[in-house]
Design an enzyme around this catalytic site. Sequence first.
Site, PDB file in Angstrom:
ATOM      1  N   PHE A  53       0.823  -1.207   0.000  1.00  0.00           N
ATOM      2  CA  PHE A  53       0.000   0.000   0.000  1.00  0.00           C
ATOM      3  C   PHE A  53       0.861   1.262   0.000  1.00  0.00           C
ATOM      4  O   PHE A  53       0.703   2.158   0.821  1.00  0.00           O
ATOM      5  CB  PHE A  53      -0.963  -0.010   1.187  1.00  0.00           C
ATOM      6  CG  PHE A  53      -2.218   0.785   0.942  1.00  0.00           C
ATOM      7  CD1 PHE A  53      -3.076   0.455  -0.089  1.00  0.00           C
ATOM      8  CD2 PHE A  53      -2.533   1.869   1.743  1.00  0.00           C
ATOM      9  CE1 PHE A  53      -4.223   1.178  -0.324  1.00  0.00           C
ATOM     10  CE2 PHE A  53      -3.682   2.606   1.526  1.00  0.00           C
ATOM     11  CZ  PHE A  53      -4.528   2.267   0.491  1.00  0.00           C
ATOM     12  N   GLY A  54       1.806   1.281  -0.963  1.00  0.00           N
ATOM     13  CA  GLY A  54       2.583   2.484  -1.199  1.00  0.00           C
ATOM     14  C   GLY A  54       1.869   3.371  -2.209  1.00  0.00           C
ATOM     15  O   GLY A  54       0.643   3.356  -2.320  1.00  0.00           O
ATOM     16  N   ILE A  61       1.641   3.219  -5.479  1.00  0.00           N
ATOM     17  CA  ILE A  61       0.853   2.490  -6.476  1.00  0.00           C
ATOM     18  C   ILE A  61      -0.399   1.908  -5.840  1.00  0.00           C
ATOM     19  O   ILE A  61      -1.508   2.047  -6.371  1.00  0.00           O
ATOM     20  CB  ILE A  61       1.698   1.392  -7.138  1.00  0.00           C
ATOM     21  CG1 ILE A  61       2.817   2.014  -7.971  1.00  0.00           C
ATOM     22  CG2 ILE A  61       0.826   0.495  -8.011  1.00  0.00           C
ATOM     23  CD1 ILE A  61       3.832   1.010  -8.491  1.00  0.00           C
ATOM     24  N   ARG A 100       6.632  -7.048  -9.146  1.00  0.00           N
ATOM     25  CA  ARG A 100       7.813  -7.643  -9.752  1.00  0.00           C
ATOM     26  C   ARG A 100       7.521  -9.127  -9.955  1.00  0.00           C
ATOM     27  O   ARG A 100       6.840  -9.763  -9.146  1.00  0.00           O
ATOM     28  CB  ARG A 100       9.054  -7.471  -8.872  1.00  0.00           C
ATOM     29  CG  ARG A 100       9.694  -6.093  -8.951  1.00  0.00           C
ATOM     30  CD  ARG A 100      10.342  -5.878 -10.305  1.00  0.00           C
ATOM     31  NE  ARG A 100      11.189  -4.702 -10.368  1.00  0.00           N
ATOM     32  CZ  ARG A 100      10.787  -3.506 -10.779  1.00  0.00           C
ATOM     33  NH1 ARG A 100       9.522  -3.335 -11.128  1.00  0.00           N
ATOM     34  NH2 ARG A 100      11.634  -2.498 -10.836  1.00  0.00           N
ATOM     35  N   GLU A 127      12.549 -12.265 -17.612  1.00  0.00           N
ATOM     36  CA  GLU A 127      12.104 -11.317 -18.638  1.00  0.00           C
ATOM     37  C   GLU A 127      13.185 -11.114 -19.685  1.00  0.00           C
ATOM     38  O   GLU A 127      14.361 -10.989 -19.326  1.00  0.00           O
ATOM     39  CB  GLU A 127      11.736  -9.981 -17.985  1.00  0.00           C
ATOM     40  CG  GLU A 127      10.566 -10.094 -17.018  1.00  0.00           C
ATOM     41  CD  GLU A 127      10.194  -8.774 -16.366  1.00  0.00           C
ATOM     42  OE1 GLU A 127      10.886  -7.755 -16.606  1.00  0.00           O
ATOM     43  OE2 GLU A 127       9.200  -8.747 -15.613  1.00  0.00           O
ATOM     44  N   HIS A 131       6.088  -5.888 -18.886  1.00  0.00           N
ATOM     45  CA  HIS A 131       6.729  -5.019 -17.891  1.00  0.00           C
ATOM     46  C   HIS A 131       6.722  -3.575 -18.390  1.00  0.00           C
ATOM     47  O   HIS A 131       7.761  -2.917 -18.473  1.00  0.00           O
ATOM     48  CB  HIS A 131       8.164  -5.482 -17.607  1.00  0.00           C
ATOM     49  CG  HIS A 131       8.697  -4.931 -16.318  1.00  0.00           C
ATOM     50  ND1 HIS A 131       9.673  -5.554 -15.595  1.00  0.00           N
ATOM     51  CD2 HIS A 131       8.387  -3.812 -15.630  1.00  0.00           C
ATOM     52  CE1 HIS A 131       9.963  -4.843 -14.515  1.00  0.00           C
ATOM     53  NE2 HIS A 131       9.186  -3.773 -14.521  1.00  0.00           N
ATOM     54  N   GLY A 140       3.894  -1.329 -17.493  1.00  0.00           N
ATOM     55  CA  GLY A 140       2.769  -0.653 -16.868  1.00  0.00           C
ATOM     56  C   GLY A 140       2.991   0.813 -16.575  1.00  0.00           C
ATOM     57  O   GLY A 140       2.032   1.585 -16.489  1.00  0.00           O
TER      58      GLY A 140
END
Length: 298
Positions: free
Chosen positions: A144-145, A147, A224, A253, A272, A274
């Site tokens: 809950f940072g 983002i 991640r 990735e 990757h 977003g």
Amino acid sequence: MQVELPRHRERLERLGYQVIAPDLGGRQQFTAAELLQFKSRLVGIIAGDDELSREFFEGASKLRTVIRWGIGMDSVDHEAAREHGVTVRNTPGVFGAEVADAAFGYILNLTRGYIAVDSAIRRGEWPKVEGVTLAGSRLGIVGFGAIGREVAKRGHGFGMDVIASDPFVRDAPVGVTMVDLDKLLATSRFIVLACPLTPETFHLINADRLALIRPDAYVVNVARGPVVLEADLIACLKSGRLAGAALDVFEVEPLPPDSELRTLPNVVLGAHNGSNTREGVERASAAAVDFLVEELTR
């Protein structure tokens, strides 16, 4: 960052620094060995997901500061940086809105089948896919940072019941209930992973945790890749114990060609990407240069 360099180069050169922007050649990141080609002159670096390993810090003897363009810090050997007196900073909060937008793009694609419908229409078909109503559904946010908080705002906009789990957050905004991770997983219809990758969150979502999730739930990972143990997720998706998943990030990735994820119809795959909007890139680049100048002029 490189696409924004022309806006900032003169500012750095006025301070007496030579600005080097090596060509990635279509790849995603540099290895430590490639970065160390510039070790004799390197005093500061703005890095993406480049390999900032112990080898890098031991070889770059003049390095004073690393600025991680973006949020994730998992590509940096922080212990080696401390041992060599190198300050490490990221650009916190710069992509909250962008990544939250992406999370809901994934949710809508999972629940309304837009990608599959588009393909069918192009084949001359006319499918009627029964979707899922977001209003009234429970949205669980892991991490809950910046983002996570933006994801919550969008959840409220869709009329969802929003809960979150984060061991470092006690007070949440009005309308968000903080719960423990197990309760979040067991009660949420939609689960968005928005936590950093740390030793504590590595493979946080594994077979044991997936067993807690309700079979009609959807998991969205915009955090991640290694936060999720992909082999366990694949088994869960194949067995029908999970309705679907959307993954913007992966353990390896780019996603390997032989990954089973490519074959599963209840998965939406990203690259990757977003955070990648014009406005977000401008914002992160300006912050990175500001922090670089601040550190070099101390």
